[in-house]
Design a protein around this motif. Sequence first.
Motif, mmCIF file in Angstrom:
data_model
loop_
_atom_site.group_PDB
_atom_site.id
_atom_site.type_symbol
_atom_site.label_atom_id
_atom_site.label_comp_id
_atom_site.label_asym_id
_atom_site.label_seq_id
_atom_site.Cartn_x
_atom_site.Cartn_y
_atom_site.Cartn_z
ATOM 1 N N VAL A 9 -61.037 -86.023 8.953
ATOM 2 C CA VAL A 9 -62.290 -86.763 8.869
ATOM 3 C C VAL A 9 -63.092 -86.384 7.634
ATOM 4 O O VAL A 9 -63.563 -87.245 6.895
ATOM 5 N N ALA B 196 -65.194 -91.765 9.396
ATOM 6 C CA ALA B 196 -65.229 -91.516 10.836
ATOM 7 C C ALA B 196 -66.007 -90.233 11.108
ATOM 8 O O ALA B 196 -66.183 -89.403 10.224
ATOM 9 N N THR C 207 -61.541 -93.819 15.725
ATOM 10 C CA THR C 207 -60.963 -93.473 14.421
ATOM 11 C C THR C 207 -59.708 -94.299 14.148
ATOM 12 O O THR C 207 -59.536 -94.835 13.057
#
Length: 106
Positions: free
Chosen positions: A72, A53, A24
């Motif tokens: 995310v 991600a 990430t």
Amino acid sequence: MSLARIRISWPKGAVSATLDDTPTARGLVAALPVEARAQTWGEEVYFQVPVKATLESGAKQVVPPGTVCLWVEGSSLALPWGRTPYPKGDESAPGDPLQRARHDRR
């Protein structure tokens, strides 16, 4: 292990963060520089970044204030500094798990 230091700035201040070496974080570094409009959620500032991600195994639901994170599901960098609508003690509890990065207060 550390990957990179980033600087997050706004008209009246700035903060530096050291990112852990994760998939990430590598995606975030590859997307920099980014300009975005900040939004708040309780005592958390977040802004969208062009990073897609998947949730990593070390993601946390509750983080200490001052932790620099990637949300995310919202493709956003999150900067919690205090209580959020899902508080747990003095920690910041976002609605979804976050990818964490170490934060250097400066």
